[in-house]
Write a protein that holds these residues in place. Structure first.
Motif, mmCIF file in Angstrom:
data_model
loop_
_atom_site.group_PDB
_atom_site.id
_atom_site.type_symbol
_atom_site.label_atom_id
_atom_site.label_comp_id
_atom_site.label_asym_id
_atom_site.label_seq_id
_atom_site.Cartn_x
_atom_site.Cartn_y
_atom_site.Cartn_z
ATOM 1 N N ALA A 7 0.834 -1.205 0.000
ATOM 2 C CA ALA A 7 0.000 0.000 0.000
ATOM 3 C C ALA A 7 0.869 1.256 0.000
ATOM 4 O O ALA A 7 0.627 2.192 -0.768
ATOM 5 C CB ALA A 7 -0.942 -0.014 1.197
ATOM 6 N N GLU A 13 -4.276 3.289 0.334
ATOM 7 C CA GLU A 13 -4.572 2.780 1.665
ATOM 8 C C GLU A 13 -4.629 1.247 1.638
ATOM 9 O O GLU A 13 -4.949 0.649 0.597
ATOM 10 C CB GLU A 13 -5.921 3.331 2.156
ATOM 11 C CG GLU A 13 -5.965 4.841 2.274
ATOM 12 C CD GLU A 13 -5.030 5.378 3.349
ATOM 13 O OE1 GLU A 13 -4.903 4.732 4.396
ATOM 14 O OE2 GLU A 13 -4.437 6.450 3.120
ATOM 15 N N VAL A 14 -4.372 0.648 2.774
ATOM 16 C CA VAL A 14 -4.455 -0.814 2.895
ATOM 17 C C VAL A 14 -5.859 -1.292 2.520
ATOM 18 O O VAL A 14 -6.019 -2.303 1.824
ATOM 19 C CB VAL A 14 -4.073 -1.261 4.329
ATOM 20 C CG1 VAL A 14 -4.429 -2.713 4.575
ATOM 21 C CG2 VAL A 14 -2.583 -1.024 4.576
ATOM 22 N N GLU A 15 -6.880 -0.551 2.943
ATOM 23 C CA GLU A 15 -8.261 -0.938 2.617
ATOM 24 C C GLU A 15 -8.507 -0.935 1.114
ATOM 25 O O GLU A 15 -9.306 -1.718 0.613
ATOM 26 C CB GLU A 15 -9.268 -0.032 3.332
ATOM 27 C CG GLU A 15 -9.539 -0.437 4.759
ATOM 28 C CD GLU A 15 -9.942 -1.903 4.906
ATOM 29 O OE1 GLU A 15 -10.871 -2.358 4.186
ATOM 30 O OE2 GLU A 15 -9.329 -2.607 5.728
ATOM 31 N N THR A 16 -7.832 -0.059 0.405
ATOM 32 C CA THR A 16 -7.963 -0.020 -1.053
ATOM 33 C C THR A 16 -7.419 -1.314 -1.654
ATOM 34 O O THR A 16 -8.042 -1.900 -2.542
ATOM 35 C CB THR A 16 -7.213 1.203 -1.630
ATOM 36 O OG1 THR A 16 -7.757 2.390 -1.054
ATOM 37 C CG2 THR A 16 -7.318 1.265 -3.141
ATOM 38 N N ARG A 18 -7.208 -4.217 -0.170
ATOM 39 C CA ARG A 18 -8.164 -5.288 0.175
ATOM 40 C C ARG A 18 -9.405 -5.227 -0.723
ATOM 41 O O ARG A 18 -9.922 -6.252 -1.168
ATOM 42 C CB ARG A 18 -8.560 -5.185 1.643
ATOM 43 C CG ARG A 18 -7.462 -5.589 2.588
ATOM 44 C CD ARG A 18 -7.951 -5.612 4.027
ATOM 45 N NE ARG A 18 -6.876 -5.985 4.911
ATOM 46 C CZ ARG A 18 -6.478 -5.268 5.955
ATOM 47 N NH1 ARG A 18 -7.092 -4.147 6.274
ATOM 48 N NH2 ARG A 18 -5.478 -5.689 6.702
ATOM 49 N N TYR A 19 -9.895 -4.010 -0.951
ATOM 50 C CA TYR A 19 -11.078 -3.840 -1.790
ATOM 51 C C TYR A 19 -10.811 -4.323 -3.216
ATOM 52 O O TYR A 19 -11.613 -5.052 -3.798
ATOM 53 C CB TYR A 19 -11.516 -2.371 -1.786
ATOM 54 C CG TYR A 19 -12.697 -2.106 -2.672
ATOM 55 C CD1 TYR A 19 -13.959 -2.619 -2.363
ATOM 56 C CD2 TYR A 19 -12.555 -1.373 -3.848
ATOM 57 C CE1 TYR A 19 -15.048 -2.387 -3.189
ATOM 58 C CE2 TYR A 19 -13.637 -1.134 -4.673
ATOM 59 C CZ TYR A 19 -14.882 -1.643 -4.338
ATOM 60 O OH TYR A 19 -15.959 -1.422 -5.160
ATOM 61 N N ARG A 22 -10.940 -7.962 -3.252
ATOM 62 C CA ARG A 22 -12.312 -8.469 -3.118
ATOM 63 C C ARG A 22 -13.074 -8.412 -4.432
ATOM 64 O O ARG A 22 -13.842 -9.317 -4.746
ATOM 65 C CB ARG A 22 -13.089 -7.652 -2.073
ATOM 66 C CG ARG A 22 -13.236 -8.303 -0.745
ATOM 67 C CD ARG A 22 -14.243 -7.649 0.182
ATOM 68 N NE ARG A 22 -14.345 -6.205 0.159
ATOM 69 C CZ ARG A 22 -13.592 -5.366 0.875
ATOM 70 N NH1 ARG A 22 -12.661 -5.827 1.679
ATOM 71 N NH2 ARG A 22 -13.771 -4.065 0.801
#
Length: 144
Positions: A7, A13-16, A18-19, A22
């Motif tokens: 990231a 971002e880390v969530e990006t 992961r998204y 997904r």
């Protein structure tokens, strides 16, 4: 590299990350013995590609279409050209819309040449006009 390192290297971002995993834009990484995700340079390259596309305001659905061509280098790229032509048309339409908005705001701004009390502010009167059932100058109405 770990997800945080990926990231950081990709400036997301880390969530990006992961998204994108997904929704299938990034392939699932290998896992280490302790269960951590282990990303390779190919993940960083793909993430950089996605980020570049997003900087050009290309939708995630279109990014997915583009990635199919990246994954199949022998494929003909006519659809890529069409996709970019469509994106260019969207941008041009937005520019036209923004130019219209600029003209409307310029017209609205012209309604108050000198600061005065709010009760006599031409801009505020124009903004209230539609609520009172009147046309406003910024949308083509006329003032007397």
């Amino acid at each position: 590299m770990k997800i945080g390192e990926l990231a950081k290297a990709a400036h997301v971002e880390v969530e990006t990350v992961r998204y994108y995993e997904r929704i299938g834009l990034l392939p699932a990484p290998a896992r280490s013995d302790n269960g951590y995700r282990v990303y390779a340079g190919t993940h960083l390259e793909r993430l950089a590609f996605i980020r570049h596309c997003r900087a050009l305001d290309i939708t995630l659905a279109d990014v997915a279409r583009l990635l199919r061509f990246v994954d199949d280098p022998a494929a003909q790229c006519a659809e890529v050209n069409t996709l970019i032509d469509t994106q260019l048309a969207r941008v041009r339409a937005r520019l036209d819309s923004l130019r219209t908005l600029e003209r409307q705001l310029t017209t609205l701004r012209s309604q108050c040449g000198t600061p005065n009390r709010a009760a006599h502010c031409g801009i505020l009167h124009e903004l209230e006009a539609p609520a009172l059932g009147d046309a406003c100058v910024c949308h083509g109405g006329h003032t007397d």
